[in-house]
Design an enzyme around this catalytic site. Structure first.
Site, PDB file in Angstrom:
ATOM      1  N   HIS A   1       3.157   6.325   9.247  1.00 28.42           N
ATOM      2  CA  HIS A   1       1.893   7.010   9.537  1.00 28.42           C
ATOM      3  C   HIS A   1       1.655   7.004  11.043  1.00 28.42           C
ATOM      4  O   HIS A   1       1.856   5.981  11.704  1.00 28.42           O
ATOM      5  CB  HIS A   1       0.715   6.277   8.876  1.00 28.42           C
ATOM      6  CG  HIS A   1       0.727   6.300   7.388  1.00 28.42           C
ATOM      7  ND1 HIS A   1       0.002   7.209   6.650  1.00 28.42           N
ATOM      8  CD2 HIS A   1       1.377   5.519   6.487  1.00 28.42           C
ATOM      9  CE1 HIS A   1       0.196   6.981   5.360  1.00 28.42           C
ATOM     10  NE2 HIS A   1       1.026   5.956   5.237  1.00 28.42           N
TER      11      HIS A   1
ATOM     12  N   VAL B   1       3.710   6.831  -1.883  1.00 31.53           N
ATOM     13  CA  VAL B   1       4.806   7.787  -2.084  1.00 31.53           C
ATOM     14  C   VAL B   1       6.089   7.043  -1.710  1.00 31.53           C
ATOM     15  O   VAL B   1       6.220   6.566  -0.579  1.00 31.53           O
ATOM     16  CB  VAL B   1       4.637   9.045  -1.203  1.00 31.53           C
ATOM     17  CG1 VAL B   1       5.851   9.965  -1.341  1.00 31.53           C
ATOM     18  CG2 VAL B   1       3.351   9.795  -1.583  1.00 31.53           C
TER      19      VAL B   1
ATOM     20  N   GLY C   1       0.790  -1.222   0.000  1.00 28.85           N
ATOM     21  CA  GLY C   1       0.000   0.000   0.000  1.00 28.85           C
ATOM     22  C   GLY C   1       0.826   1.278   0.000  1.00 28.85           C
ATOM     23  O   GLY C   1       0.267   2.362   0.161  1.00 28.85           O
TER      24      GLY C   1
ATOM     25  N   HIS D   1       7.913   6.342   4.912  1.00 27.18           N
ATOM     26  CA  HIS D   1       7.248   7.169   5.920  1.00 27.18           C
ATOM     27  C   HIS D   1       6.419   6.311   6.859  1.00 27.18           C
ATOM     28  O   HIS D   1       5.881   5.282   6.472  1.00 27.18           O
ATOM     29  CB  HIS D   1       6.383   8.247   5.270  1.00 27.18           C
ATOM     30  CG  HIS D   1       5.399   7.736   4.249  1.00 27.18           C
ATOM     31  ND1 HIS D   1       5.778   7.345   2.976  1.00 27.18           N
ATOM     32  CD2 HIS D   1       4.063   7.533   4.321  1.00 27.18           C
ATOM     33  CE1 HIS D   1       4.707   6.950   2.303  1.00 27.18           C
ATOM     34  NE2 HIS D   1       3.648   7.039   3.103  1.00 27.18           N
TER      35      HIS D   1
END
Ligand code: ZN
Length: 153
Positions: free
Chosen positions: A104, A98, A95, A102
């Site tokens: 979440h 970008v 999933g 990163h």
């Protein structure tokens, strides 16, 4: 990849200051422009790294530390936050959309409409299969692990 091609590099370079809630020499934490809930944050390394495979453990640790602190701040922020999900999607199949790694930090509350499904509906494998898979992973961990921290100090 340069900042012109990567939105998170733009943020890390200070171009989107109003979105940023924390920045230090290794990581930046900022508001997700497409939040799952109000207050949804992202924590990313300052230097472009596409995924976990490109990330050194020290920066990964800094990402987790910043995410942990951001979660505590969200709990005190006044935003609706009865729980937190820390979620890292590594690779398109997981999933990731970008490709600047990163973490979440997602505030959660009852009735927020978010559904995370982790495949726990699958049948439990046979003990021999679990043992075999654990052995394969253990062997790879032994080859990739860095030095263990000194726990006697
Ligand atoms: Zn980037």
């Amino acid at each position: 990849m340069t900042g012109q091609q990567c939105p998170f590099c733009d943020i890390a370079s200070g171009a989107e200051r109003d979105q940023v809630v924390h920045a230090d020499s290794s990581v930046v934490a900022f508001m997700d422009l497409y939040p799952a809930t109000d207050g949804h944050l992202l924590v990313a390394p300052v230097h472009h790294r596409a995924g976990l495979g490109d990330l050194d453990e020290e920066t990964g640790t800094a990402m987790w530390r910043a995410g942990h602190r951001a979660a505590a701040a969200l709990r005190r922020s006044g935003l609706r936050c009865e729980g937190i999900n820390l979620l890292l999607c590594d690779g398109a199949a997981a999933g990731q959309s970008v490709f600047h790694v990163h973490l979440h930090v997602i505030p959660r509350y009852r009735g927020d409409g978010i559904v995370l499904r982790a495949g726990h509906g699958r049948a439990s494998p046979a003990e021999s299969e679990l043992r075999e898979r654990a052995g394969a992973i253990r062997a790879c961990l032994a080859r990739t692990a860095g030095p263990e921290p000194d726990r006697t100090a």
